[in-house]
Design a protein around this motif. Structure first.
Motif, PDB file in Angstrom:
ATOM      1  N   ILE A  84       0.854  -1.192   0.000  1.00  0.00           N
ATOM      2  CA  ILE A  84       0.000   0.000   0.000  1.00  0.00           C
ATOM      3  C   ILE A  84       0.889   1.241   0.000  1.00  0.00           C
ATOM      4  O   ILE A  84       1.985   1.225   0.581  1.00  0.00           O
ATOM      5  N   VAL A  85       0.438   2.297  -0.654  1.00  0.00           N
ATOM      6  CA  VAL A  85       1.103   3.609  -0.600  1.00  0.00           C
ATOM      7  C   VAL A  85       0.218   4.548   0.201  1.00  0.00           C
ATOM      8  O   VAL A  85      -0.980   4.671  -0.066  1.00  0.00           O
ATOM      9  N   HIS A  86       0.806   5.197   1.184  1.00  0.00           N
ATOM     10  CA  HIS A  86       0.129   6.154   2.059  1.00  0.00           C
ATOM     11  C   HIS A  86       0.616   7.538   1.662  1.00  0.00           C
ATOM     12  O   HIS A  86       1.803   7.853   1.825  1.00  0.00           O
ATOM     13  N   ALA A  87      -0.275   8.373   1.113  1.00  0.00           N
ATOM     14  CA  ALA A  87       0.079   9.733   0.698  1.00  0.00           C
ATOM     15  C   ALA A  87      -0.451  10.714   1.732  1.00  0.00           C
ATOM     16  O   ALA A  87      -1.659  10.912   1.846  1.00  0.00           O
ATOM     17  N   ALA A  88       0.460  11.324   2.494  1.00  0.00           N
ATOM     18  CA  ALA A  88       0.079  12.223   3.585  1.00  0.00           C
ATOM     19  C   ALA A  88      -0.056  13.640   3.064  1.00  0.00           C
ATOM     20  O   ALA A  88       0.910  14.217   2.558  1.00  0.00           O
ATOM     21  N   SER A  89      -1.268  14.193   3.174  1.00  0.00           N
ATOM     22  CA  SER A  89      -1.566  15.557   2.724  1.00  0.00           C
ATOM     23  C   SER A  89      -1.039  15.798   1.314  1.00  0.00           C
ATOM     24  O   SER A  89      -0.257  16.724   1.075  1.00  0.00           O
ATOM     25  N   PRO A  90      -1.451  14.965   0.343  1.00  0.00           N
ATOM     26  CA  PRO A  90      -0.798  14.983  -0.971  1.00  0.00           C
ATOM     27  C   PRO A  90      -0.976  16.282  -1.736  1.00  0.00           C
ATOM     28  O   PRO A  90      -2.068  16.848  -1.812  1.00  0.00           O
ATOM     29  N   PHE A  91       0.141  16.736  -2.306  1.00  0.00           N
ATOM     30  CA  PHE A  91       0.148  17.858  -3.234  1.00  0.00           C
ATOM     31  C   PHE A  91       1.007  17.416  -4.420  1.00  0.00           C
ATOM     32  O   PHE A  91       0.718  16.388  -5.025  1.00  0.00           O
ATOM     33  N   LEU A  92       2.064  18.111  -4.767  1.00  0.00           N
ATOM     34  CA  LEU A  92       2.862  17.718  -5.924  1.00  0.00           C
ATOM     35  C   LEU A  92       3.507  16.355  -5.735  1.00  0.00           C
ATOM     36  O   LEU A  92       3.420  15.480  -6.608  1.00  0.00           O
ATOM     37  N   LEU A  93       4.168  16.160  -4.600  1.00  0.00           N
ATOM     38  CA  LEU A  93       4.853  14.901  -4.347  1.00  0.00           C
ATOM     39  C   LEU A  93       3.861  13.763  -4.160  1.00  0.00           C
ATOM     40  O   LEU A  93       4.012  12.673  -4.732  1.00  0.00           O
ATOM     41  N   GLY A  94       2.821  14.011  -3.375  1.00  0.00           N
ATOM     42  CA  GLY A  94       1.824  12.978  -3.134  1.00  0.00           C
ATOM     43  C   GLY A  94       1.066  12.596  -4.392  1.00  0.00           C
ATOM     44  O   GLY A  94       0.756  11.417  -4.618  1.00  0.00           O
ATOM     45  N   ALA A  95       0.761  13.600  -5.234  1.00  0.00           N
ATOM     46  CA  ALA A  95       0.071  13.299  -6.495  1.00  0.00           C
ATOM     47  C   ALA A  95       0.913  12.394  -7.367  1.00  0.00           C
ATOM     48  O   ALA A  95       0.406  11.444  -7.986  1.00  0.00           O
ATOM     49  N   GLN A  96       2.212  12.657  -7.410  1.00  0.00           N
ATOM     50  CA  GLN A  96       3.098  11.813  -8.197  1.00  0.00           C
ATOM     51  C   GLN A  96       3.154  10.397  -7.639  1.00  0.00           C
ATOM     52  O   GLN A  96       3.162   9.414  -8.381  1.00  0.00           O
ATOM     53  N   ALA A  97       3.153  10.286  -6.310  1.00  0.00           N
ATOM     54  CA  ALA A  97       3.205   8.965  -5.679  1.00  0.00           C
ATOM     55  C   ALA A  97       1.938   8.160  -5.957  1.00  0.00           C
ATOM     56  O   ALA A  97       1.994   6.957  -6.226  1.00  0.00           O
ATOM     57  N   ALA A 366      -8.290  -1.318   1.591  1.00  0.00           N
ATOM     58  CA  ALA A 366      -7.871  -0.862   0.264  1.00  0.00           C
ATOM     59  C   ALA A 366      -7.168  -1.971  -0.498  1.00  0.00           C
ATOM     60  O   ALA A 366      -7.360  -2.136  -1.711  1.00  0.00           O
ATOM     61  N   ILE A 367      -6.361  -2.753   0.201  1.00  0.00           N
ATOM     62  CA  ILE A 367      -5.648  -3.858  -0.449  1.00  0.00           C
ATOM     63  C   ILE A 367      -6.641  -4.920  -0.926  1.00  0.00           C
ATOM     64  O   ILE A 367      -6.560  -5.412  -2.057  1.00  0.00           O
ATOM     65  N   VAL A 368      -7.604  -5.244  -0.089  1.00  0.00           N
ATOM     66  CA  VAL A 368      -8.606  -6.240  -0.459  1.00  0.00           C
ATOM     67  C   VAL A 368      -9.442  -5.757  -1.638  1.00  0.00           C
ATOM     68  O   VAL A 368      -9.748  -6.507  -2.571  1.00  0.00           O
ATOM     69  N   SER A 369      -9.824  -4.465  -1.628  1.00  0.00           N
ATOM     70  CA  SER A 369     -10.635  -3.935  -2.721  1.00  0.00           C
ATOM     71  C   SER A 369      -9.891  -3.953  -4.034  1.00  0.00           C
ATOM     72  O   SER A 369     -10.497  -3.966  -5.117  1.00  0.00           O
ATOM     73  N   ALA A 370      -8.568  -3.938  -3.967  1.00  0.00           N
ATOM     74  CA  ALA A 370      -7.740  -4.006  -5.181  1.00  0.00           C
ATOM     75  C   ALA A 370      -7.529  -5.450  -5.636  1.00  0.00           C
ATOM     76  O   ALA A 370      -6.827  -5.699  -6.610  1.00  0.00           O
ATOM     77  N   GLY A 371      -8.132  -6.400  -4.912  1.00  0.00           N
ATOM     78  CA  GLY A 371      -8.017  -7.802  -5.283  1.00  0.00           C
ATOM     79  C   GLY A 371      -6.721  -8.455  -4.891  1.00  0.00           C
ATOM     80  O   GLY A 371      -6.314  -9.474  -5.458  1.00  0.00           O
ATOM     81  N   LYS A 372      -6.067  -7.863  -3.890  1.00  0.00           N
ATOM     82  CA  LYS A 372      -4.793  -8.416  -3.433  1.00  0.00           C
ATOM     83  C   LYS A 372      -4.956  -9.043  -2.062  1.00  0.00           C
ATOM     84  O   LYS A 372      -5.976  -8.877  -1.397  1.00  0.00           O
ATOM     85  N   THR A 373      -3.959  -9.772  -1.648  1.00  0.00           N
ATOM     86  CA  THR A 373      -3.974 -10.446  -0.351  1.00  0.00           C
ATOM     87  C   THR A 373      -3.351  -9.551   0.706  1.00  0.00           C
ATOM     88  O   THR A 373      -2.288  -8.955   0.481  1.00  0.00           O
ATOM     89  N   VAL A 374      -4.016  -9.437   1.839  1.00  0.00           N
ATOM     90  CA  VAL A 374      -3.488  -8.654   2.947  1.00  0.00           C
ATOM     91  C   VAL A 374      -2.384  -9.443   3.645  1.00  0.00           C
ATOM     92  O   VAL A 374      -2.611 -10.591   4.059  1.00  0.00           O
ATOM     93  N   LEU A 375      -1.210  -8.843   3.749  1.00  0.00           N
ATOM     94  CA  LEU A 375      -0.094  -9.478   4.444  1.00  0.00           C
ATOM     95  C   LEU A 375      -0.024  -8.900   5.849  1.00  0.00           C
ATOM     96  O   LEU A 375       0.227  -7.716   6.031  1.00  0.00           O
TER      97      LEU A 375
END
Length: 378
Positions: A84-97, A366-375
């Motif tokens: 999972i990617v966690h984007a904290a208060s995304p702006f330019l950097l977070g949008a790119q991530a 979010a991981i489950v909704s993406a069809g992936k397995t939660v580790l």
């Protein structure tokens, strides 16, 4: 679970975004997860809580580093292979991530924490307010879920057409911020400094910047037996000092750790003046310290302040209410004590452990909704 945290703000810059990211990282380490952090270049530590911290190019704006687009972001995320990617208060950097995560097939969680459109409104930018919301919508559209801290933020983002929203608040350190700190020698010494003749101390903690509207404290001019204590720094210090000239104010500068806890414990009342708070972390810290809160009826404080129970909410456009509520509580010790106790009770269930555990639940969904397995953590 492997989490890549991409944040627009990090140490040595200290603010609400940095604080919440650090608390999340502390929790992930304690629970056995793996993480890495991507931040704008600003002299950050090379690791935090045992996790690597990677800097990317940035420029300075209003004393803050702003992360710039860089292909290094996607390379770092790809090499770490997060769940999972966690984007904290995304702006330019977070949008790119968020975009990079999408290309890599990794779900992302965006944390809404800064009222960008509110900045445009406050500065009378007109059409730029609409543009700001389009930018916010564009940034958050790629995230699996956007976590918002308050009902006001939820309403604003829903009205702007941003989908996949969920509530996630902020935790508070219930041990560091505690009413028992009033008996600490450091608090007693500070209290003697702030109120040498037993005056009522009205406190503020936070950045001193245009959006915080610290100048509104001038509404308290002439209230008998009341002194102000202002904790924090920022670009509006000269303006605030001019506005409050002639008033009994102690400027304590930026404080942290035990010094900040002592400051809260030395207050009789806590007043917040800004109208653009998406949450209001300092209000929670005041409540944890057993101090009643007075704040505008706007944004995050609406969810935190139970009007007439643990504090008061005043009309955000009228400083008359601010003055009236301060005057009322400054002359009623029993009410201050009652509201302070109610404030402490209102945050008892909001420890950082419980709030961060809730965040991990959002990661898993979010991981489950993406069809992936939660580790799970090891």
């Amino acid at each position: 679970m492997r989490i890549a945290i991409v944040t627009e703000s990090f140490l040595p810059t200290v603010n609400g975004v940095t604080n919440s990211v650090c608390k999340v990282l502390d929790h992930l380490r304690a629970e056995g997860h793996e993480a890495m952090v991507i931040v704008p270049a600003a002299g950050s530590p090379r690791e935090y809580a045992g996790f690597p911290v990677h800097e990317v190019p940035a420029l300075a704006y209003r004393q803050f580093p702003v992360g710039l687009p860089s292909p290094h972001v996607q390379r770092l995320i790809a090499a770490f292979a997060p769940d999972i990617v966690h984007a904290a208060s995304p702006f330019l950097l977070g949008a790119q991530a968020i975009a990079a995560a999408g290309r890599l097939g990794v779900p992302s969680v965006a944390i809404f924490q800064t009222d960008v459109a509110g900045y445009a409104r406050r500065n009378h930018l007109g059409a730029a307010t609409s543009f700001a919301w389009r930018v916010v919508r564009w940034i958050h559209e790629g995230a699996a879920v956007t976590l918002v801290p308050s009902s006001a933020s939820m309403a604003d983002l829903s009205a702007a057409g941003i989908r996949r929203l969920a509530r996630w608040g902020r935790g508070v350190d219930l041990v560091r911020y505690h009413p028992a700190n009033r008996l600490d020698p450091a608090t007693i010494a500070l209290r003697d400094q702030l109120a040498p003749n037993g005056e009522i101390v009205v406190g503020y903690v936070g950045r001193i910047a245009p959006e915080k509207q610290v100048e509104r404290f001038k509404a308290l001019h002439g209230l008998p037996g009341v002194r102000l204590a202002i904790v924090g720094d920022g670009p509006s210090v000269p303006s605030a000092k001019r506005a409050l000239a002639g008033m009994p104010v102690t400027w304590l500068g930026r404080l942290g750790g035990a010094e900040l806890a002592a400051a809260y414990a030395s207050f009789d009342l806590f007043v917040h003046t800004g109208t653009e708070e998406t949450f209001g972390q300092t209000l929670q810290e005041a409540f944890a310290s057993g101090v009643p809160v007075i704040a505008p009826r706007s944004g995050g404080p609406i969810d935190l302040v139970d009007h007439g129970v643990n504090g008061f909410l005043f009309d955000k456009a009228d400083d008359t209410g601010l003055r009236s509520f301060v005057e009322l509580l400054s002359t009623d010790r029993a009410a201050r004590l009652r509201m302070g106790e109610a404030g402490r009770r209102s945050v008892i269930g909001r420890s950082w452990h419980s709030v961060c555990a809730e965040l991990v639940g959002h990661y898993e969904a979010a991981i489950v909704s993406a069809g992936k397995t939660v580790l799970k953590s090891s």
